[in-house]
Write a protein that holds these residues in place. Structure first.
Motif, PDB file in Angstrom:
ATOM      1  N   THR A   1      29.302  52.024  57.584  1.00  0.00           N
ATOM      2  CA  THR A   1      29.472  52.142  59.028  1.00  0.00           C
ATOM      3  C   THR A   1      30.845  52.728  59.322  1.00  0.00           C
ATOM      4  OG1 THR A   1      28.007  50.295  59.553  1.00  0.00           O
ATOM      5  CG2 THR A   1      29.662  50.867  61.198  1.00  0.00           C
TER       6      THR A   1
ATOM      7  N   LEU B   1      33.544  53.753  62.440  1.00  0.00           N
ATOM      8  CA  LEU B   1      33.947  53.653  63.845  1.00  0.00           C
ATOM      9  C   LEU B   1      34.979  54.735  64.111  1.00  0.00           C
ATOM     10  CD1 LEU B   1      34.618  50.565  66.016  1.00  0.00           C
ATOM     11  CD2 LEU B   1      36.336  52.368  65.938  1.00  0.00           C
TER      12      LEU B   1
ATOM     13  N   GLN C   1      37.584  56.006  66.769  1.00  0.00           N
ATOM     14  CA  GLN C   1      38.366  55.665  67.957  1.00  0.00           C
ATOM     15  C   GLN C   1      38.846  56.964  68.606  1.00  0.00           C
ATOM     16  OE1 GLN C   1      39.545  53.909  70.756  1.00  0.00           O
ATOM     17  NE2 GLN C   1      39.670  52.259  69.228  1.00  0.00           N
TER      18      GLN C   1
ATOM     19  N   VAL D   1      29.797  54.499  65.149  1.00  0.00           N
ATOM     20  CA  VAL D   1      30.209  53.849  66.391  1.00  0.00           C
ATOM     21  C   VAL D   1      31.337  54.674  66.992  1.00  0.00           C
ATOM     22  CG1 VAL D   1      31.117  51.747  67.456  1.00  0.00           C
ATOM     23  CG2 VAL D   1      29.611  51.587  65.441  1.00  0.00           C
TER      24      VAL D   1
ATOM     25  N   TRP E   1      35.418  45.961  72.929  1.00  0.00           N
ATOM     26  CA  TRP E   1      34.733  46.810  71.960  1.00  0.00           C
ATOM     27  C   TRP E   1      34.855  46.320  70.515  1.00  0.00           C
ATOM     28  CZ3 TRP E   1      37.893  49.087  68.394  1.00  0.00           C
ATOM     29  CH2 TRP E   1      39.253  49.208  68.730  1.00  0.00           C
TER      30      TRP E   1
ATOM     31  N   ALA F   1      31.565  45.933  68.246  1.00  0.00           N
ATOM     32  CA  ALA F   1      31.436  46.623  66.957  1.00  0.00           C
ATOM     33  C   ALA F   1      31.056  45.646  65.853  1.00  0.00           C
ATOM     34  CB  ALA F   1      32.750  47.338  66.615  1.00  0.00           C
TER      35      ALA F   1
ATOM     36  N   ALA G   1      33.282  47.515  60.683  1.00  0.00           N
ATOM     37  CA  ALA G   1      33.135  48.885  60.179  1.00  0.00           C
ATOM     38  C   ALA G   1      33.841  49.032  58.834  1.00  0.00           C
ATOM     39  CB  ALA G   1      33.716  49.879  61.175  1.00  0.00           C
TER      40      ALA G   1
ATOM     41  N   VAL H   1      37.399  53.159  59.763  1.00  0.00           N
ATOM     42  CA  VAL H   1      37.791  53.495  61.126  1.00  0.00           C
ATOM     43  C   VAL H   1      38.631  54.766  61.074  1.00  0.00           C
ATOM     44  CG1 VAL H   1      39.148  52.826  63.152  1.00  0.00           C
ATOM     45  CG2 VAL H   1      37.736  51.120  61.971  1.00  0.00           C
TER      46      VAL H   1
ATOM     47  N   ASN I   1      41.430  48.168  66.354  1.00  0.00           N
ATOM     48  CA  ASN I   1      40.884  48.826  65.166  1.00  0.00           C
ATOM     49  C   ASN I   1      40.817  47.861  63.987  1.00  0.00           C
ATOM     50  OD1 ASN I   1      40.571  51.314  66.427  1.00  0.00           O
ATOM     51  ND2 ASN I   1      42.589  52.057  65.808  1.00  0.00           N
TER      52      ASN I   1
ATOM     53  N   SER J   1      38.045  45.306  64.396  1.00  0.00           N
ATOM     54  CA  SER J   1      36.698  45.842  64.193  1.00  0.00           C
ATOM     55  C   SER J   1      36.440  46.242  62.743  1.00  0.00           C
ATOM     56  CB  SER J   1      36.481  47.069  65.089  1.00  0.00           C
ATOM     57  OG  SER J   1      37.336  48.127  64.696  1.00  0.00           O
TER      58      SER J   1
END
Length: 322
Positions: free
Chosen positions: A138, A140, A142, A165, A192, A196, A205, A208, A220, A223
């Motif tokens: 996964t 993410l 930003q 994401v 968020w 996430a 995640a 990131v 960050n 998540s």
């Protein structure tokens, strides 16, 4: 030739000035390119003496035709179409180290070619060389609505990410990416990091990619999965933040900073080769296409500059040089 130079005489308000300039002389390891199209990026707003000494030609990416080849350059000839991430692109001609030049595949337009190098070389390096993205993970992103953010989302999907994401401030822009290159879109004003984690069944995640910088670091990390990687690329929100070292240690996370400014020529050449090998085939086969917002003539560069400063664009802003 005509070209844009950076006038830093008024230090508080540096500006771009269209001027008549001498055409570049080819070096032994260079090709001279007649520039057809050049990108105007957010990095081109940093018109300071630190970034651009006085009278420096602006610009950092281009697409055009080779008109002269240095004696030590191999693999290029006059008439070749090339793209490059290289300084001095906002002019009718530019000298490019041939190790940074990438041939433009047949059927790829000047517009598409000029929109690729800065965003997609940066995103590919962040995802795969620095972030070590593996299929099934996964990701993410930003600041996903930024140019490099969009490129990273596209490349993550093509690279086999399980879920992409995207986090952004603009709901209108984010909606255009959801269900196309982003699986889950989250707004900055919401919780968020919790969303996430929820979307990943509490794991977070694996990777990131951060385009925001200041103001996003804590979220960050929140998540991020245990043993995750956080690659900080952009500084849209500023260049400083507060690091929770305890959280970094608990997550056993890797925090990786990247920039092109401190890369050696050999590093930049390796990134260009990886881009040509791993990204361009997706363009040729129609699986990847950069979003282009609008094209300005070179004489209207100040309008392009103002548009990017106001953040009213959504996609690449290009300068038609010829």
């Amino acid at each position: 030739m005509k070209g844009l130079i950076v006038d830093t005489s008024a230090s508080l308000h540096p500006r771009l000035v269209l001027a008549e300039l001498p055409a570049p002389q080819v070096g032994d390891n260079e090709v001279v390119v007649r520039v057809e199209m050049a990108g105007f990026n957010r990095a081109d707003l940093a018109l300071t003496a630190d970034h651009y000494p006085p009278e420096t030609i602006a610009g950092s990416e281009l697409a055009g035709e080779v008109v002269e080849v240095g004696r030590h350059c191999v693999g290029f000839k006059v008439g070749d179409r090339v793209m490059a991430l290289s300084r001095g692109s906002h002019a009718e001609f530019a000298a490019v180290d041939c190790r940074l030049a990438v041939p433009i595949p047949e059927g790829v337009s000047w517009q598409v070619a000029a929109a690729l190098p800065a965003w997609y070389m940066t995103a590919h390096d962040a995802l795969f060389n620095q972030g070590e993205l593996r299929a099934g993970e996964t990701v993410l992103i930003q600041g996903v609505t930024s140019g490099v953010g969009q490129a990273a989302a596209q490349l993550a999907r093509l690279g086999g990410a399980r879920t992409v994401v995207g986090v952004a401030r603009s709901n209108a822009k984010l909606r255009q990416l959801v269900n196309t290159v982003v699986d889950l879109g989250l707004l900055m004003e919401t919780d968020w990091p919790a969303e996430a984690r929820k979307a990943t069944e509490g794991r977070g995640a694996n990777l990131v990619i951060d385009m925001v910088g200041g103001g996003a670091l804590t979220g960050n990390l929140q998540s991020l999965a245990i043993s995750g990687r956080l690659v900080t690329v952009g500084r849209l929100g500023g260049s400083s933040d507060t690091l929770d070292i305890g959280m970094l240690a608990f997550k056993r996370a890797r925090l990786i900073g990247v920039t092109f400014r401190s890369r050696s020529l050999e590093d930049k050449a390796a990134i260009a080769r990886s881009f040509a090998t791993d990204v361009l085939p997706h363009v040729i086969e129609g699986r990847l296409m950069p979003r282009i917002d609008r094209i300005f003539p070179l004489s209207a560069a100040s309008a392009a500059q103002a548009l990017v400063q106001r953040n009213e664009h959504f996609g690449k802003v290009l300068l038609a040089i010829r």
